[in-house]
Design an enzyme around this catalytic site. Structure first.
Site, PDB file in Angstrom:
ATOM      1  N   GLU B  50       0.802  -1.226   0.000  1.00 42.89           N
ATOM      2  CA  GLU B  50       0.000   0.000   0.000  1.00 42.89           C
ATOM      3  C   GLU B  50       0.835   1.278   0.000  1.00 42.89           C
ATOM      4  O   GLU B  50       0.285   2.366  -0.055  1.00 42.89           O
ATOM      5  CB  GLU B  50      -1.003  -0.008   1.152  1.00 42.89           C
ATOM      6  N   ASN B  51       2.146   1.160   0.094  1.00 43.58           N
ATOM      7  CA  ASN B  51       2.978   2.351  -0.075  1.00 43.58           C
ATOM      8  C   ASN B  51       3.371   2.591  -1.532  1.00 43.58           C
ATOM      9  O   ASN B  51       4.200   3.458  -1.799  1.00 43.58           O
ATOM     10  CB  ASN B  51       4.221   2.299   0.832  1.00 43.58           C
TER      11      ASN B  51
END
Lengths: 226, 225, 226, 225
Positions: B50-51
């Site tokens: 999710e980064n």
């Protein structure tokens, strides 16, 4: 390397299973970035009663024009159908086509919302105009806004410059336009591309549409501009 | 002496079998972080972080770390061919927008309705932290929770109603523990597999809500079929 | 070529005018992409009573930690302050800092909304949890959603890989993270970069943050990781 | 014989003087499309096109057109050094999000409250088309409308209330016509400049709402000061 093969052998094969009544987004703006090969294949395939979402509605028989000429389209969501959209305009004037006219940026934003899991959002665009008709209005922090709904589709037909076998896409100049956002807003995205390269050949920093948004890829033929 | 439950690694090994070929997958903290090592060789899956990474590869080898290429747990990782980088907001278009096929998260409690609690222990000191788990939970096409079946004090972690702060409601599809594989269905919890050596009745004893099961519940698979 | 010169000679000069009480967004996630040079300059500059928006709240004195150690921060919006955020945690436990905890994707989306002129949007994230507390809930097309508000700031402090003199930015791998979205959501964006190149030297197809979102650029020093 | 009003090119020339150095600018259809040619040499501005271009250059020379690089009017253009390409949704983050310093659009009617009508003539045949004008109008930091002061039948286009379908309400900051430069202010319309050879009273005659002006209204500037 890709286990689910996304590359299709022919343009006709790539659109063979589109059913009657489907809702389809079409990329392209101002003559650039239209999936003209897929459009022509869909004309051959013959699906009818389609709902389409597209900024424009064709120029003569070009771009989406062919699908209107063939009377395959029943409903349109567009920002600027265009004075050159001869077949659309005729059928619209005859009351044969349902049209929802949407401001261009809101057309984008409603698709982005769908792709991002946002069902509805407040917007300043169209407040006090006929666009606001029937929409909830609310004052937020002293300004007037209207509520807009997310806009999705069964399919996106898009045009890209290069794909790898995994489905990553890059575009060419202003032919990018609506293509990337539509890829996120459709259940199933079909991309015609000018070149298919090996997986790993695209710069991971410069990929515009990651493979997760692309289901089917097909090599475009010469017809870049319809 | 109590019978041996599965290890955390064995839970991960079992969970890896839930990944279909071609899936886009996000793995959370804890046991899920062990799963990548157990993906069967004939299966290709694409890991999302999710980064802003898709197509994340294994951890970087010592000495080859790039600290600009870390996963959501700050661990230096690698990128596989066909991977891509994007911004955190685009990463969450993928989570919340329903584009990930399977997400596997750790859990503190799961309710019989599929509610998940996994971000905070009541009364814990400090500010806590949500991270990406709420976005991932609501958006996953299929959400699997891997965790120990019971808490350290022996109390069930599969409960009628979560008493811990919730991560998301009605989100869990399958629970994989050191005792069982359980599906959350509209008719309630269905016991799909039990750990080798355990009976459905034994698993029920460690589970607060009622489990539904057939007369022959198979043992948990730990190798690719 | 650029008429408004955006490149600043020193890091201290780039933050000299930040006033007490400012709201500042800080890029970075998991140790990558934090504007550590700007943070350290802001510590030297001494602005106080700051509101900050950041995924994390530092690790010891590293990243945002220094600003907490210096007691320059009064209010925080964050997704994961972090167990290593020693100074933040101490001041939070002592009731000296106000914290708004936001799911990570919603933190992004609220900033994107601000940058995109969207004041509020409905979201599925946090429905039925303590995140929904005090927020309007609505059922849309059969699903429950809560209303989230746009989140802007006076300044964004970001970290990029390369800038040109006009202010176009590219990033490096997962150090991209929150930086591009914060650049769109602040009234004024200050970017520290590893390299400044001539205008026209970045591939226009691969620019991630177009120059319109960047107001000030400064060459970063060696401290890539605080 | 009536006095000579400004030409469309002269309206564009005057409007170009409103562009401050370093501004990000969107130019609409019609007269605005003529403005780029008149930007004073000492001023640098960056042109935005809502189909995904920032730093757009002049039209492509004949024989050098790339039909994948067109502006919002389908005209093949060029990209200047430092320009960038992006998607249409990102282009409208720039418009709606208030990132453009100045936008200049054509107009059919402008009201004394700054409402703009510019996308459809009532009773016109066909479906019409909104395009990007609504997004641009609400988001511009400063919105200038360039148009002829009166319609072909001589009726005023600056009116108390627009009778044409609206593009946006309360959005116009300045109107530049073949007769005048007029600012829309909370106190009403303020006549800032008049076309050479015209008096404020003559301009008022062609304008429906009341204009406010001082005793000495300067003539419209047509060259850089």
């Amino acid at each position: 390397m890709t286990s689910k093969e996304k590359v299709y052998p022919t343009i006709d094969a790539a659109v063979a299973d589109i059913p009657d009544g489907a809702t389809i987004m079409f990329g392209g703006f101002g003559g650039a970035g239209f999936p003209n090969n897929l459009i022509q294949a869909l004309a051959r395939q013959g699906a009818r009663n389609l709902s389409v979402i597209s900024n424009n509605c064709g120029t003569g028989e070009g771009e989406l024009g062919l699908l209107f000429k063939n009377r395959q389209i029943r409903r349109v969501v567009a920002a600027f159908p265009g004075p050159g959209a001869k077949y659309f305009q005729e059928q619209f004037d005859a009351g044969e086509i349902e049209l929802e006219l949407v401001p261009q940026g809101i057309l984008c934003e409603r698709m982005r919302a769908f792709g991002a899991g946002i069902p509805a959002f407040f917007s300043p665009v169209g407040v006090g105009t006929e666009i606001a008709s029937g929409k909830e209005e609310r004052v937020i922090r002293g300004k007037r806004y209207i509520l807009e709904q997310a806009l999705g589709a069964d399919y996106a037909f898009i045009r890209a410059y290069r794909a790898d076998h995994m489905g990553n896409l890059i575009y060419h100049k202003a032919a990018r336009n609506f293509n990337p956002i539509m890829a996120t807003a459709a259940k199933f995205t079909i991309a015609e591309v000018e070149e298919i390269v090996g997986t790993g050949k695209l710069d991971p920093e410069a990929i515009i549409t990651p493979s997760i948004f692309v289901d089917r890829i097909v090599q475009a033929e010469g017809k870049r501009y319809a | 002496m109590p019978k041996a439950r599965l290890t955390r690694e064995q839970i991960a090994e079992r969970a890896a079998l839930e990944l279909p070929d071609g899936a886009y997958v996000n793995l959370g903290w804890g046991i899920p972080n062990l799963i990548a090592a157990y993906v069967p060789s004939q299966v290709t899956v694409y890991f999302h972080s999710e980064n802003g990474i898709l197509g994340m590869g294994p951890r970087a080898k010592p000495g080859e770390e790039d600290f600009d290429l870390v996963d959501a747990m700050k661990v230096p990782v690698t990128l596989l061919p066909g991977g891509s980088y994007f911004s955190q907001d685009d990463a969450h278009v993928m989570t919340r927008g329903g584009h990930l096929d399977i997400c596997i998260l750790g859990g503190l409690q799961v309710s019989e309705h599929g509610d998940l609690a996994n971000w905070r222990i009541p009364g814990a000191k400090g500010a806590g932290g949500i991270g990406g788990a709420m976005d991932i939970s609501v958006g996953a096409q299929k959400l699997i929770v891997t965790m120990e079946h019971t808490a350290k004090d022996g109390s069930p972690k599969i409960v009628k109603t979560c008493s811990y702060p919730l991560t998301a409601i009605d989100c869990v599809d399958t629970i994989i523990t050191d005792l069982a594989v359980i599906d959350v269905t509209p008719e309630g919890l269905v016991l799909r597999e039990v750990a080798p050596g355990f009976t459905p009745e034994e698993v029920q004893k460690f589970t607060e809500p009622k489990l539904r099961y057939s007369t022959n519940v198979p043992a948990m698979r730990l190798q690719p079929r």
